[in-house]
Scaffold this motif. Structure first.
Motif, PDB file in Angstrom:
ATOM      1  N   TYR A  56      33.744  46.523  47.793  1.00  0.00           N
ATOM      2  CA  TYR A  56      34.604  47.103  46.769  1.00  0.00           C
ATOM      3  C   TYR A  56      35.203  48.413  47.249  1.00  0.00           C
ATOM      4  CZ  TYR A  56      32.332  43.657  43.800  1.00  0.00           C
ATOM      5  OH  TYR A  56      31.859  42.476  43.281  1.00  0.00           O
ATOM      6  N   GLU A  70      39.768  54.141  34.733  1.00  0.00           N
ATOM      7  CA  GLU A  70      40.856  53.331  34.171  1.00  0.00           C
ATOM      8  C   GLU A  70      41.616  54.066  33.084  1.00  0.00           C
ATOM      9  OE1 GLU A  70      39.306  49.402  33.081  1.00  0.00           O
ATOM     10  OE2 GLU A  70      40.424  48.734  34.835  1.00  0.00           O
ATOM     11  N   TRP A 116      31.547  42.093  35.025  1.00  0.00           N
ATOM     12  CA  TRP A 116      32.201  41.513  36.206  1.00  0.00           C
ATOM     13  C   TRP A 116      31.376  41.728  37.471  1.00  0.00           C
ATOM     14  CZ3 TRP A 116      37.750  43.788  35.227  1.00  0.00           C
ATOM     15  CH2 TRP A 116      38.265  43.228  34.055  1.00  0.00           C
ATOM     16  N   LYS A 144      33.359  46.593  36.525  1.00  0.00           N
ATOM     17  CA  LYS A 144      33.756  47.599  35.543  1.00  0.00           C
ATOM     18  C   LYS A 144      32.498  48.214  34.927  1.00  0.00           C
ATOM     19  CE  LYS A 144      37.434  47.087  33.030  1.00  0.00           C
ATOM     20  NZ  LYS A 144      38.418  46.691  31.997  1.00  0.00           N
ATOM     21  N   ASP A 179      45.026  42.442  35.292  1.00  0.00           N
ATOM     22  CA  ASP A 179      43.981  43.414  35.602  1.00  0.00           C
ATOM     23  C   ASP A 179      43.571  43.341  37.070  1.00  0.00           C
ATOM     24  OD1 ASP A 179      43.717  44.483  33.081  1.00  0.00           O
ATOM     25  OD2 ASP A 179      42.279  42.965  32.427  1.00  0.00           O
ATOM     26  N   PRO A 211      37.266  48.350  42.501  1.00  0.00           N
ATOM     27  CA  PRO A 211      38.139  47.209  42.792  1.00  0.00           C
ATOM     28  C   PRO A 211      37.595  46.341  43.925  1.00  0.00           C
ATOM     29  CG  PRO A 211      39.073  49.229  43.679  1.00  0.00           C
ATOM     30  CD  PRO A 211      37.876  49.643  42.873  1.00  0.00           C
ATOM     31  N   LEU A 227      36.288  51.582  37.349  1.00  0.00           N
ATOM     32  CA  LEU A 227      36.477  50.299  38.035  1.00  0.00           C
ATOM     33  C   LEU A 227      36.228  50.443  39.526  1.00  0.00           C
ATOM     34  CD1 LEU A 227      37.512  47.290  37.880  1.00  0.00           C
ATOM     35  CD2 LEU A 227      39.750  48.222  38.520  1.00  0.00           C
ATOM     36  N   TYR A 268      35.913  53.845  31.140  1.00  0.00           N
ATOM     37  CA  TYR A 268      35.637  52.757  32.072  1.00  0.00           C
ATOM     38  C   TYR A 268      35.970  53.175  33.504  1.00  0.00           C
ATOM     39  CZ  TYR A 268      34.993  49.650  28.111  1.00  0.00           C
ATOM     40  OH  TYR A 268      34.512  49.066  26.966  1.00  0.00           O
TER      41      TYR A 268
END
Length: 208
Positions: free
Chosen positions: A26, A32, A95, A80, A75, A61, A59, A57
């Motif tokens: 990631y 966010e 997720w 998250k 999205d 990625p 994130l 939140y």
């Protein structure tokens, strides 16, 4: 209450480290929704601190082949983390999945004309609604096309199959379209997900 961005990120990063969650696939964590910026740039008489949620939140990625992955809905895919800014702790994680892919060869679309034609029908879950007094059509401008991977989910034989495929992702020009729901339009480059009928119209597998 509001926390500085660095503090929010530290809470999320410490949680991931403490629970041994592997984030090597990631990218760097990013917030966010920045409520500090929201308050500074908004009419304070209209958006007051007491109405700002106590959660933010963060994130992480998902990165594959050096590219961020997008969900078909627009999205960015990834982990998250919900940070409770009042309690200064992580309240939930979503997720969080195992990333394991099988590589396959597909026929891809390389015609710019056909890519724009697919973009013009909006997406796989678009259904035509006749224009009426209450339903009006408006042209939207697509800009900044980029090549990305997107997650696509197909239901076959009572099971859900996930595909990570290349796609051209267009940004939607939102000026004058602030109430328009979508921020991007994705065009899958793998032809297996759509075909043309006898009239040359695009038919998505999900619409059959």
């Amino acid at each position: 209450s509001l926390l500085a961005e660095d503090e929010i990120l530290n809470i999320a990063n410490s949680f991931m480290k403490d629970y041994g969650i592997d984030i090597s696939q990631y990218g760097h964590a990013k917030i966010e929704t920045n409520y500090n910026t929201l308050l500074k740039t908004s009419d304070v008489s209209r958006i007051m601190p007491e109405f700002i949620p106590d959660t933010t939140y963060v994130l992480y990625p998902l990165i594959v082949d050096g590219k961020e992955i997008m969900e078909e809905s627009w999205d960015t895919a990834g982990i998250k983390v919900e940070v409770d800014t009042e309690e200064k702790r992580v309240s939930s994680v979503v997720w969080l999945t195992i990333q394991n892919y099988v590589q396959s060869d597909y026929i891809v679309e390389n015609s710019a004309e056909n890519i724009l034609k697919v973009a013009n029908v909006w997406g796989r879950f678009w259904f035509y609604t006749p224009e009426t007094d209450r339903v009006k059509y408006k042209d939207i401008e697509l800009k900044n096309p980029t090549l990305k991977y997107i997650n696509i989910y197909e239901y076959k034989n009572n099971t859900q199959e996930q595909y990570l495929i290349p796609a051209v992702v267009f940004e939607v020009e939102k000026e004058g379209l602030e109430n328009y729901y979508w921020n991007t339009i994705s065009v899958p480059l793998v032809k297996d997900f759509y075909k043309y009928d006898e009239n040359g119209n695009i038919v998505w597998n999900s619409q059959e």
